[in-house]
Write an enzyme that holds these catalytic residues in place. Structure first.
Site, PDB file in Angstrom:
ATOM      1  N   ASP A  87     -45.840  -8.881 -99.592  1.00 36.97           N
ATOM      2  CA  ASP A  87     -46.054  -9.008-101.046  1.00 36.97           C
ATOM      3  C   ASP A  87     -47.445  -8.583-101.524  1.00 36.97           C
ATOM      4  OD1 ASP A  87     -43.514  -9.967-101.266  1.00 36.97           O
ATOM      5  OD2 ASP A  87     -44.086 -12.075-101.430  1.00 36.97           O
ATOM      6  N   ARG A 108     -55.709  -9.652 -77.162  1.00 37.58           N
ATOM      7  CA  ARG A 108     -56.600  -8.790 -76.378  1.00 37.58           C
ATOM      8  C   ARG A 108     -58.064  -9.165 -76.603  1.00 37.58           C
ATOM      9  NH1 ARG A 108     -53.476  -3.686 -75.114  1.00 37.58           N
ATOM     10  NH2 ARG A 108     -51.753  -4.657 -74.016  1.00 37.58           N
TER      11      ARG A 108
HETATM   12  O1  F6P Z   1     -42.790 -13.258 -99.174  1.00 34.32           O
HETATM   13  C1  F6P Z   1     -42.151 -12.161 -98.682  1.00 34.32           C
HETATM   14  C2  F6P Z   1     -40.771 -12.048 -99.253  1.00 34.32           C
HETATM   15  O2  F6P Z   1     -40.141 -10.933 -98.676  1.00 34.32           O
HETATM   16  C3  F6P Z   1     -40.689 -11.975-100.773  1.00 34.32           C
HETATM   17  O3  F6P Z   1     -40.978 -10.710-101.303  1.00 34.32           O
HETATM   18  C4  F6P Z   1     -39.268 -12.423-101.007  1.00 34.32           C
HETATM   19  O4  F6P Z   1     -39.133 -12.958-102.300  1.00 34.32           O
HETATM   20  C5  F6P Z   1     -39.079 -13.471 -99.964  1.00 34.32           C
HETATM   21  O5  F6P Z   1     -39.985 -13.187 -98.924  1.00 34.32           O
HETATM   22  C6  F6P Z   1     -37.681 -13.570 -99.402  1.00 34.32           C
HETATM   23  O6  F6P Z   1     -37.654 -14.608 -98.473  1.00 34.32           O
HETATM   24  P1  F6P Z   1     -36.422 -14.912 -97.535  1.00 34.32           P
HETATM   25  O7  F6P Z   1     -36.347 -13.837 -96.502  1.00 34.32           O
HETATM   26  O8  F6P Z   1     -36.732 -16.233 -96.936  1.00 34.32           O
HETATM   27  O9  F6P Z   1     -35.212 -14.909 -98.414  1.00 34.32           O
END
Ligand code: F6P
Length: 328
Positions: free
Chosen positions: A133, A30
């Site tokens: 995170d 936008r």
């Molecule tokens: O970086 C975000 C996140 O959700 C982390 O907290 C977790 O360790 C990771 O991704 C998991 O990744 P995937 O979905 O690729 O297993």
């Protein structure tokens, strides 16, 4: 200084999805259209850039997406983009679509890719912090964190009911391979007895003695929040040790997992994503490049990619200490 050479901006999401990414895409599109720029969406992150999966986003293409979790542009963790050949294909695709600048929404891996790409090819990139995170330097909060901790909190509240009814000890694992933000905030928000973080080592022996002291104070059930990447072991491993060493506790494990990545973003995430998406386009128009946009103390900030990916945002030690005091 404004960069009048920018006529076509591309936006993409990369790495783990995070609630609020759609609000960021909407804000980028936008704002760009408001400034008479053409805006393009790249599907599937860097993989889509390599394959030329690029299409025009019009005003209405980004309507009715604000409230949706995930990302309408899809996402990926691209192995091919880590190769010189992959990045050469990516620049060819961008040139083929006359893209002048890109907005990359993602986490550390996404910014690392953008930084390497910028060293090889001269095309302005700005990054938006999109990861549940909250582990990126240069911003107080990342897009998706607030929603993720609220989801985790609601899940733990439900586990609390059954833990309370049965007088049980629960180890509850939340996401965060390298960062304890989700675990720490969830622990404080749910009044957990203890929290295990990737940033520090806790001893299981200490945990057991604390649990025994609490038991003498008539604490009948306990919730222990475990970040998946903590150094003392995952929730299963910790529970196994406690079952062996302290069989008097009725110990159970629950892993919340990818539930934390989905769902409709909270208002805080929608506002954050909107502000960052708007600021990304303004930054490119004003000649900024190779920076991650963030918000620190309510002000928009610009952090060089190399700092955003190498510097760490330390957990607030005061919060860790407070969590322990409030859990006695
Ligand atoms: O970086 C975000 C996140 O959700 C982390 O907290 C977790 O360790 C990771 O991704 C998991 O990744 P995937 O979905 O690729 O297993």
């Amino acid at each position: 200084m404004t960069n009048n050479n920018i006529k076509r901006i591309a936006v993409f999401t990369s790495g783990g999805d995070a609630p609020g990414m759609n609000a960021a895409i909407r804000a980028v599109a936008r704002t760009a259209i408001y400034h008479d720029l053409h805006v393009y969406g790249i599907a599937n992150g860097y993989d889509g850039m390599i394959r030329g999966d690029i299409s025009r986003l019009e005003l209405r293409d980004v309507g009715n997406i604000m409230q949706r979790g995930g990302t309408i542009l899809k996402t990926a963790r691209s192995k091919e983009f880590m190769t010189v050949e992959g990045r050469l294909k990516a620049i060819e695709s961008l040139k083929a679509h006359d893209i002048d600048a890109c907005v990359a929404i993602g986490g550390n891996g996404t910014f690392t890719g953008a930084s390497v790409f910028n060293a090889e090819h001269d095309i302005p990139f700005v990054g938006l912090p999109g990861t549940i995170d909250n582990d990126l330097f240069g911003t107080d909060y990342t897009i998706g964190f607030d929603t993720a901790i609220n989801t985790a909190m609601e899940a733990v509240d439900k586990i609390r009911d059954t833990a309370d009814s049965h007088n049980r000890l629960f180890f509850i694992e939340v996401m965060g391979r390298h960062s304890g933000y989700i675990a720490l905030h969830t622990a404080i928000g749910t009044g957990a007895s203890n929290v295990f973080l990737p940033e520090m080592t806790n001893s299981v022996e200490d945990l057991i003695s604390e649990l025994r002291i609490s038991a003498k104070r008539h604490k009948l059930f306990n919730l222990v929040i475990v970040a998946e990447g903590n150094l003392s072991g995952n929730a299963d491993e910790l529970a196994k040790i406690v079952k062996e060493k302290a069989p008097e506790f009725d110990t159970k494990v629950s892993v919340i997992g990818h539930l934390q990545r989905g769902g409709s973003p909270t208002c805080a995430d929608r506002v954050l994503a909107s502000r960052l998406g708007h600021a990304a386009v303004e930054a490119l128009i004003h000649g900024k490049k190779n920076v991650a946009i963030g918000i620190v103390n309510d002000h928009i900030t610009y952090t060089k990619f190399e700092d955003a990916i190498t510097k760490t945002k330390a957990l607030n030690k005061e919060l860790i200490d407070m969590a322990h005091i409030l859990a006695i």
